[in-house]
Design a protein around this motif. Structure first.
Motif, PDB file in Angstrom:
ATOM      1  N   ILE A 124       0.846  -1.194   0.000  1.00 47.24           N
ATOM      2  CA  ILE A 124       0.000   0.000   0.000  1.00 47.24           C
ATOM      3  C   ILE A 124       0.881   1.243   0.000  1.00 47.24           C
ATOM      4  N   ASP A 125       0.561   2.166  -0.889  1.00 46.70           N
ATOM      5  CA  ASP A 125       1.365   3.367  -1.075  1.00 46.70           C
ATOM      6  C   ASP A 125       1.309   4.250   0.164  1.00 46.70           C
ATOM      7  N   ARG A 126       2.476   4.611   0.672  1.00 46.84           N
ATOM      8  CA  ARG A 126       2.593   5.541   1.794  1.00 46.84           C
ATOM      9  C   ARG A 126       3.854   6.363   1.597  1.00 46.84           C
ATOM     10  N   TYR A 127       3.832   7.584   2.127  1.00 45.53           N
ATOM     11  CA  TYR A 127       4.978   8.482   1.955  1.00 45.53           C
ATOM     12  C   TYR A 127       6.246   7.871   2.539  1.00 45.53           C
ATOM     13  N   GLU A 128       6.126   7.232   3.702  1.00 48.16           N
ATOM     14  CA  GLU A 128       7.317   6.697   4.359  1.00 48.16           C
ATOM     15  C   GLU A 128       7.970   5.575   3.571  1.00 48.16           C
ATOM     16  N   LEU A 129       7.215   4.960   2.639  1.00 43.84           N
ATOM     17  CA  LEU A 129       7.726   3.791   1.923  1.00 43.84           C
ATOM     18  C   LEU A 129       8.197   4.116   0.512  1.00 43.84           C
ATOM     19  N   VAL A 130       8.301   5.404   0.186  1.00 40.57           N
ATOM     20  CA  VAL A 130       8.825   5.776  -1.127  1.00 40.57           C
ATOM     21  C   VAL A 130      10.237   5.230  -1.303  1.00 40.57           C
ATOM     22  N   VAL A 131      10.982   5.110  -0.211  1.00 38.71           N
ATOM     23  CA  VAL A 131      12.347   4.609  -0.287  1.00 38.71           C
ATOM     24  C   VAL A 131      12.381   3.197  -0.863  1.00 38.71           C
ATOM     25  N   LEU A 132      11.339   2.390  -0.629  1.00 38.87           N
ATOM     26  CA  LEU A 132      11.305   1.041  -1.191  1.00 38.87           C
ATOM     27  C   LEU A 132      11.162   1.082  -2.709  1.00 38.87           C
ATOM     28  N   LYS A 133      10.469   2.095  -3.230  1.00 38.67           N
ATOM     29  CA  LYS A 133      10.377   2.253  -4.685  1.00 38.67           C
ATOM     30  C   LYS A 133      11.754   2.563  -5.275  1.00 38.67           C
ATOM     31  N   THR A 134      12.527   3.384  -4.567  1.00 36.53           N
ATOM     32  CA  THR A 134      13.860   3.719  -5.055  1.00 36.53           C
ATOM     33  C   THR A 134      14.752   2.491  -5.082  1.00 36.53           C
ATOM     34  N   VAL A 135      14.657   1.650  -4.056  1.00 39.81           N
ATOM     35  CA  VAL A 135      15.415   0.399  -4.061  1.00 39.81           C
ATOM     36  C   VAL A 135      14.993  -0.466  -5.243  1.00 39.81           C
ATOM     37  N   ALA A 136      13.683  -0.517  -5.506  1.00 43.99           N
ATOM     38  CA  ALA A 136      13.185  -1.313  -6.634  1.00 43.99           C
ATOM     39  C   ALA A 136      13.719  -0.784  -7.965  1.00 43.99           C
ATOM     40  N   ILE A 137      13.847   0.540  -8.091  1.00 37.74           N
ATOM     41  CA  ILE A 137      14.413   1.121  -9.318  1.00 37.74           C
ATOM     42  C   ILE A 137      15.851   0.659  -9.506  1.00 37.74           C
ATOM     43  N   CYS A 138      16.639   0.670  -8.430  1.00 35.77           N
ATOM     44  CA  CYS A 138      18.023   0.210  -8.528  1.00 35.77           C
ATOM     45  C   CYS A 138      18.080  -1.267  -8.903  1.00 35.77           C
ATOM     46  N   GLN A 139      17.233  -2.086  -8.265  1.00 36.64           N
ATOM     47  CA  GLN A 139      17.216  -3.509  -8.587  1.00 36.64           C
ATOM     48  C   GLN A 139      16.858  -3.737 -10.048  1.00 36.64           C
ATOM     49  N   TYR A 140      15.849  -3.043 -10.519  1.00 44.19           N
ATOM     50  CA  TYR A 140      15.403  -3.221 -11.900  1.00 44.19           C
ATOM     51  C   TYR A 140      16.484  -2.778 -12.889  1.00 44.19           C
ATOM     52  N   GLY A 141      17.150  -1.675 -12.575  1.00 40.32           N
ATOM     53  CA  GLY A 141      18.140  -1.128 -13.493  1.00 40.32           C
ATOM     54  C   GLY A 141      19.360  -1.997 -13.681  1.00 40.32           C
ATOM     55  N   VAL A 142      19.646  -2.887 -12.709  1.00 41.58           N
ATOM     56  CA  VAL A 142      20.824  -3.750 -12.839  1.00 41.58           C
ATOM     57  C   VAL A 142      20.462  -5.218 -12.977  1.00 41.58           C
ATOM     58  N   GLN A 143      19.187  -5.589 -12.757  1.00 41.94           N
ATOM     59  CA  GLN A 143      18.785  -6.985 -12.818  1.00 41.94           C
ATOM     60  C   GLN A 143      17.903  -7.293 -14.029  1.00 41.94           C
ATOM     61  N   ASN A 144      16.959  -6.432 -14.322  1.00 42.60           N
ATOM     62  CA  ASN A 144      16.079  -6.656 -15.471  1.00 42.60           C
ATOM     63  C   ASN A 144      16.650  -6.087 -16.758  1.00 42.60           C
ATOM     64  N   VAL A 145      17.435  -5.024 -16.645  1.00 43.74           N
ATOM     65  CA  VAL A 145      18.150  -4.469 -17.786  1.00 43.74           C
ATOM     66  C   VAL A 145      19.608  -4.292 -17.367  1.00 43.74           C
ATOM     67  N   THR A 146      20.463  -4.169 -18.338  1.00 43.99           N
ATOM     68  CA  THR A 146      21.872  -3.875 -18.057  1.00 43.99           C
ATOM     69  C   THR A 146      22.120  -2.437 -18.476  1.00 43.99           C
TER      70      THR A 146
END
Length: 652
Positions: free
Chosen positions: A473-495
């Motif tokens: 569930i979207d919450r302001y305090e958990l935006v940091v988890l989206k940033t972690v997901a961006i890093c994971q995606y950028g190095v795991q799903n694409v190179t």
């Protein structure tokens, strides 16, 4: 010290460039001391060390409805889609480990506790969204207009009694709609201003007499305040000007626009809104009108011209006196009348329409006797998702390329920001770099409490193929988890060589950002953005941070969240440390990134590169990124770029 044309490097500065013409030795000594301080603070925080740990298994898909070309294996929790299922499978595997620290609720940090609740609620929300079989558009319209479980009703008028200070306008306003407030302005009350006492201006106590009448829109996401489409603020005792003033403004995403102030000085005759002046004239005590001399009086009589009498009016509000205030919606703006006399007009600002004004709020020093709304529209034209989402093959995302790419862009978006995502698809996601596959952009979206919104998001993701749905569930305090997901995606799903993070109200000049990246040393890790140095946590107010959350006196150097770039080696380190649970999380994602980069800098020196053109507040000409841009402003900026003009659309 001169700024670089495009950006400034905080690190790697080896010598001071002396300005020509500085004759004062004291100024030169001060400049040297400041440069030495910055160099000690940011440079050389560690030597070379081992390479970051390798990342484990890649995420399974690029988003709902889009299988990844780099997927390895087909694991995941069934019924969720592959990206969501894989994330849940990993979380369940971690939770099953008996050695995991802090598994008892009493030992959880606050952020861990909030995240655990959001994940549990997200699992249930996703199940409801997957099972939802109704008409998404009709259901959203019904609930947005009339509230939970109610049928949509849009009355042509409404009335509030004494003491009622808020009204819901289900279908907004239309041209000709009018809101009338009958009230009495309260007497001034003392308020303490710490800054005044520090400046030596008495004990810091001032008398304040003011109130506000606001037209508001719907809240866009949890953690945000609703937009203020019209903020009308009469200040009876004045403000910094020291005289009564009528201020009007808008606020979008908790960011105020440029205020329009009426202080008794009439606006120009050609500065009109629907034929009315923006500001009418009233009596001002600080201006003494010059009296007519005998010579001018004789001359006026001699030429036989009768002098036209001029009516003068005082400021329209007085302490302890009743008033009748009417706000009428026009074609070009809002018109404010008090006691039947026009006093000001406020033009519509780009990004807001009349039907967006679905709420009325009255606050401050005022006793409300009654409120009337007339000529209201009986149907709302903007709630249908079909009017926001343009289901065209033209806007679909390209598949994730097999070969390495130069830049991956993760865009943080709220669940119901359909219009914002559609505006990005039509504008800067059309840059050749994305269309030709050298860059990839994806939206990262968590879930809503509302199953209709989640169902609409699921359909949007399946059609466009550019959304990564995160199952919490979207919450302001958990935006940091989206940033972690961006890093994971950028190095795991694409190179990707570099990863960029931005918000869905950020317009990115992608061609210029790519050009900027190529100007720096590719053998060193890069952290590029609008950097903050020695920024202190706020201990009070809406964005307060407790000492338990952040005990240090200052944050590490960090780039503002609306847009920044990191190199892939930093992103791999973040993803790896998150996998082995050694990554420290903080509720402010941009500060968290600064903390992670600072940790990485101890083993591999990082290029900290600053540029103010990654705009934190709004837009500047020749921007790299522009923040707080509404969907209409996005389209305006794209049109200007198409005409080779990197200028702003600073009207809302």
């Amino acid at each position: 010290m001169k700024r670089a044309r495009s950006s400034e490097g905080f690190l790697g500065v080896s010598r001071l460039r002396a300005r020509r013409g500085l004759g004062a030795p004291l100024l030169a000594v001060a400049a040297f001391a400041y440069l030495l301080f910055v160099s000690i603070k940011l440079a050389g925080l560690g030597g070379a060390g081992p390479a970051p740990a390798a990342v484990g298994r890649r995420l399974a898909t690029a988003g709902a409805g889009e299988p990844s070309a780099r997927a390895r294996g087909g694991g995941g929790v069934s019924g969720y889609g592959r990206i969501t299922g894989e994330i849940l499978r990993r979380r369940e595997a971690v939770e099953a480990r008996p050695e995991r620290w802090g598994r008892r609720l009493g030992n959880f940090m606050e952020l861990e506790r909030v995240a655990a609740e959001a994940w549990a609620l997200g699992a249930a929300a996703w199940e409801e969204a997957s099972a939802f079989a109704g008409d998404v558009g009709d259901s959203i319209a019904s609930r947005d207009v009339a509230g939970e479980g109610a049928a949509a009703k849009c009355p042509g008028s409404l009335a509030l009694g004494a003491g009622e200070t808020a009204a819901f306008l289900p279908c907004g306003l239309a041209a000709g709609s009018a809101l009338t407030v009958v009230g009495t302005a309260r007497a001034a009350r003392p308020e303490y201003v710490e800054a005044l006492e520090r400046s030596g201006a008495g004990n810091g106590t001032v008398l304040v007499a003011q109130f506000a009448v606001e037209l508001r829109g719907l809240r866009a996401a949890d953690g945000e305040e609703p937009p203020r489409i019209l903020h009308l603020n009469p200040r009876l005792r004045g403000d910094w000007s020291g005289r009564p003033v009528l201020e009007m403004n808008t606020c979008f995403r908790m960011q105020w626009g440029r205020a329009q102030r009426c202080d008794g000085t009439p606006s120009r005759d050609d500065d009109l809104v629907d034929g009315f002046k923006k500001c009418e004239k009233w009596e001002r005590q600080d201006i003494v009108e010059s009296k007519e001399t005998k010579t001018s009086s004789w001359f006026n009589r001699f030429i036989g011209r009768a002098k036209k009498p001029e009516m003068t009016w005082p400021f329209p509000f007085s302490e302890g006196k009743m008033f009748v205030l009417t706000i009428q919606a026009g074609i070009e703006g809002y018109h404010i009348n008090v006691g039947g006399r026009h006093v000001a007009s406020f033009p519509h600002r780009m990004g807001f329409t009349l039907e967006d004004a679905t709420g009325l709020a009255i606050t401050g020093g005022i006793d409300v006797h009654s409120v009337y709304a007339t000529a209201l529209p009986k149907a709302h034209p903007s709630f249908s998702l079909l009017q926001v989402l343009e289901m065209s093959e033209r806007w679909k995302a390209r598949p994730v390329p097999e070969e390495p790419i130069h830049l991956f862009i993760g865009i943080l978006s709220a669940t119901n920001h359909f219009a914002e995502r559609m505006a990005i698809r039509k504008t800067w996601m059309q840059f050749p770099a994305i269309q030709l596959g050298n860059a990839v952009a994806r939206f990262f979206v968590a879930l809503s409490h509302r199953k209709e919104i989640n169902a609409a998001l699921k359909k949007e993701a399946e059609y466009f193929g550019d959304i990564v749905i995160l199952p919490f569930i979207d919450r302001y305090e958990l935006v940091v988890l989206k940033t972690v997901a961006i890093c994971q995606y950028g190095v795991q799903n694409v190179t990707a060589d570099y990863i960029m993070k931005c918000d869905d109200d950020t317009f990115v000049r992608l061609d210029i950002v790519l050009q900027q990246i190529t100007t720096y040393n590719r053998t060193l890790p890069l952290y590029l953005g609008n950097l903050n140095l020695l920024h202190r946590p706020q201990r009070r107010g809406k964005w307060a941070v407790t000492y338990e959350e952040w005990p240090e006196a200052a944050y590490p150097p960090y780039a503002n969240g609306p847009g920044y770039v990191i190199s892939a080696d930093i992103a791999r380190d973040i993803a790896s440390r998150h996998t082995n649970h050694s990554l420290r999380l903080f509720k402010m994602e941009d500060v968290s990134m600064g903390m992670w980069v600072e940790d990485y800098n101890t083993s591999a020196p990082v290029q900290y590169v600053h540029s103010w053109r990654f705009c934190q507040f709004g837009c500047v000409d020749n921007y790299f990124t522009a923040h707080y841009q509404s969907p209409r402003q996005m389209l305006c900026l794209w049109e200007k770029l198409s005409a080779r003009r990197a200028s702003c659309c600073n009207y809302r």
